[in-house]
Design an enzyme around this catalytic site. Structure first.
Site, PDB file in Angstrom:
ATOM      1  N   PHE A  25       0.474  -1.467   0.273  1.00  0.00           N
ATOM      2  CA  PHE A  25       0.196  -0.162  -0.036  1.00  0.00           C
ATOM      3  C   PHE A  25       0.995   1.178  -0.415  1.00  0.00           C
ATOM      4  O   PHE A  25       1.732   1.671   1.492  1.00  0.00           O
ATOM      5  CB  PHE A  25      -1.047   0.157   0.911  1.00  0.00           C
ATOM      6  CG  PHE A  25      -2.291  -0.183   1.461  1.00  0.00           C
ATOM      7  CD1 PHE A  25      -3.435  -0.084   0.603  1.00  0.00           C
ATOM      8  CD2 PHE A  25      -2.278  -2.115   0.276  1.00  0.00           C
ATOM      9  CE1 PHE A  25      -4.889  -0.634   0.604  1.00  0.00           C
ATOM     10  CE2 PHE A  25      -3.531  -2.749   0.459  1.00  0.00           C
ATOM     11  CZ  PHE A  25      -4.844  -1.598   0.255  1.00  0.00           C
ATOM     12  N   CYS A  31      -5.511  15.549  -0.022  1.00  0.00           N
ATOM     13  CA  CYS A  31      -6.737  15.083  -0.171  1.00  0.00           C
ATOM     14  C   CYS A  31      -7.598  16.441  -0.899  1.00  0.00           C
ATOM     15  O   CYS A  31      -7.320  16.951  -0.178  1.00  0.00           O
ATOM     16  CB  CYS A  31      -7.929  14.019   1.193  1.00  0.00           C
ATOM     17  SG  CYS A  31      -9.322  13.867   0.063  1.00  0.00           S
ATOM     18  N   CYS A  46     -16.066  14.668   2.309  1.00  0.00           N
ATOM     19  CA  CYS A  46     -16.678  13.798   2.743  1.00  0.00           C
ATOM     20  C   CYS A  46     -16.492  14.077   4.338  1.00  0.00           C
ATOM     21  O   CYS A  46     -14.831  13.687   4.664  1.00  0.00           O
ATOM     22  CB  CYS A  46     -15.538  13.060   1.695  1.00  0.00           C
ATOM     23  SG  CYS A  46     -15.426  11.532   2.890  1.00  0.00           S
ATOM     24  N   CYS A  49     -14.895  10.007   6.549  1.00  0.00           N
ATOM     25  CA  CYS A  49     -12.859   9.247   6.305  1.00  0.00           C
ATOM     26  C   CYS A  49     -12.463   9.057   7.030  1.00  0.00           C
ATOM     27  O   CYS A  49     -12.856   8.970   8.681  1.00  0.00           O
ATOM     28  CB  CYS A  49     -12.165   9.857   5.788  1.00  0.00           C
ATOM     29  SG  CYS A  49     -10.406   9.553   5.032  1.00  0.00           S
ATOM     30  N   ASP A  50     -11.886   7.235   7.778  1.00  0.00           N
ATOM     31  CA  ASP A  50     -11.338   6.923   8.719  1.00  0.00           C
ATOM     32  C   ASP A  50     -10.382   7.219   8.453  1.00  0.00           C
ATOM     33  O   ASP A  50      -9.784   5.955   8.894  1.00  0.00           O
ATOM     34  CB  ASP A  50     -11.724   5.360   9.067  1.00  0.00           C
ATOM     35  CG  ASP A  50     -11.758   4.252   7.786  1.00  0.00           C
ATOM     36  OD1 ASP A  50     -11.547   5.014   6.718  1.00  0.00           O
ATOM     37  OD2 ASP A  50     -12.178   3.294   8.041  1.00  0.00           O
ATOM     38  N   THR A  51      -9.206   7.444   7.664  1.00  0.00           N
ATOM     39  CA  THR A  51      -7.978   7.272   6.614  1.00  0.00           C
ATOM     40  C   THR A  51      -6.673   8.265   7.893  1.00  0.00           C
ATOM     41  O   THR A  51      -7.336   9.714   7.487  1.00  0.00           O
ATOM     42  CB  THR A  51      -8.184   7.308   5.755  1.00  0.00           C
ATOM     43  OG1 THR A  51      -8.564   5.680   5.788  1.00  0.00           O
ATOM     44  CG2 THR A  51      -5.908   6.622   4.645  1.00  0.00           C
ATOM     45  N   GLU A 117      -7.207   3.371  -5.770  1.00  0.00           N
ATOM     46  CA  GLU A 117      -8.352   3.516  -5.109  1.00  0.00           C
ATOM     47  C   GLU A 117      -8.378   5.248  -4.694  1.00  0.00           C
ATOM     48  O   GLU A 117      -8.059   5.885  -4.092  1.00  0.00           O
ATOM     49  CB  GLU A 117      -8.564   2.949  -3.665  1.00  0.00           C
ATOM     50  CG  GLU A 117      -8.041   1.387  -3.658  1.00  0.00           C
ATOM     51  CD  GLU A 117      -8.119   0.774  -2.645  1.00  0.00           C
ATOM     52  OE1 GLU A 117      -8.379   1.421  -1.422  1.00  0.00           O
ATOM     53  OE2 GLU A 117      -8.204  -0.564  -2.457  1.00  0.00           O
ATOM     54  N   HIS A 205      -9.762  -6.126   6.563  1.00  0.00           N
ATOM     55  CA  HIS A 205      -8.554  -6.116   7.346  1.00  0.00           C
ATOM     56  C   HIS A 205      -8.614  -5.673   8.892  1.00  0.00           C
ATOM     57  O   HIS A 205      -7.718  -5.762   9.767  1.00  0.00           O
ATOM     58  CB  HIS A 205      -7.145  -5.004   7.089  1.00  0.00           C
ATOM     59  CG  HIS A 205      -8.337  -4.216   6.634  1.00  0.00           C
ATOM     60  ND1 HIS A 205      -9.186  -4.088   5.730  1.00  0.00           N
ATOM     61  CD2 HIS A 205      -8.432  -1.924   6.945  1.00  0.00           C
ATOM     62  CE1 HIS A 205      -9.920  -2.016   5.297  1.00  0.00           C
ATOM     63  NE2 HIS A 205      -9.207  -1.584   6.183  1.00  0.00           N
TER      64      HIS A 205
END
Length: 211
Positions: A25, A31, A46, A49-51, A117, A205
């Site tokens: 990855f 972003c 957005c 988002c959890d990143t 992605e 995951h």
């Protein structure tokens, strides 16, 4: 062009049509739909988002002076020397803010199959091998064809019917990870049963405790 990378790591693809495949990855910083700063979340396009894609301080992350340097870092992260073709998932944040033809060529030269992605709001360069678009309700997508469309569900103003006629090979519903995850999962199951064009995508995951 230089590149700002949050992290680079080797794992299994946890979601979508290629769940379970070994991959490096490559998470780019930045972003175009949210700053990544929590105080800005309520104003973001957005909001779920959890990143963490802010900065360059993650494992393997940093600033890379050119495409060759970044491709070399990705190659070092690939831990298998057998017959399987090396696979890199370019993600973010939004990878198409930085992924360019020079980096795609350098990754191909290093032997990698290149996937992205993306939120679909930026047109991609040529040469990407696998395109996954994850649309966001209040963002107009310009990337309307690819390998998989993975819709986080439910999103207000983003019903699956809005995307069902686009030119993708795979259509996936992924329950939104929130305090309502169980009810979101049940709703996604029911939608997929009623609309078999769509398949259920789970964040495996998280379920099995890997990155």
């Amino acid at each position: 062009m230089s590149y700002q990378v949050k992290e680079i790591y080797y794992t299994l693809q946890g979601e979508g049509a290629r769940t379970g495949r070994a991959a490096v990855f490559l998470r780019f910083a930045g972003c175009n739909l949210w700053s990544g700063v929590e105080k800005d979340r309520e104003l973001a396009v957005c909001r779920f988002c959890d990143t963490d894609f802010v900065g360059t301080d993650g494992p393997g992350g940093g600033r890379f002076a050119d495409a060759a340097a970044l491709a070399s870092a990705v190659a070092r992260a690939w831990e298998w020397n057998g017959r399987s073709k090396p696979y890199v998932v370019c993600t973010g944040g939004e990878p198409l803010l930085q992924l360019d033809p020079h980096l795609i060529a350098a990754l191909h030269l290093a032997g990698f199959e290149v996937a992205i992605e993306t939120n679909g709001t930026i047109a991609p360069p040529q040469g990407i091998d696998w395109i996954c678009v994850s649309p966001k309700a209040d963002a107009e997508i310009v990337l309307t064809r690819g390998n998989e469309l993975k819709l986080v569900y439910p999103q207000e103003s983003a019903p699956p019917e809005r995307y069902a006629q686009l030119a993708f090979e795979h259509f996936l519903l992924q329950p939104m990870d929130s305090p309502e995850r169980d009810s979101n999962t049940q709703a996604a199951i029911e939608y997929c049963l009623a609309h078999p064009q769509w398949r259920l995508s789970l964040q495996t995951h998280k379920l099995i405790g890997i990155r």
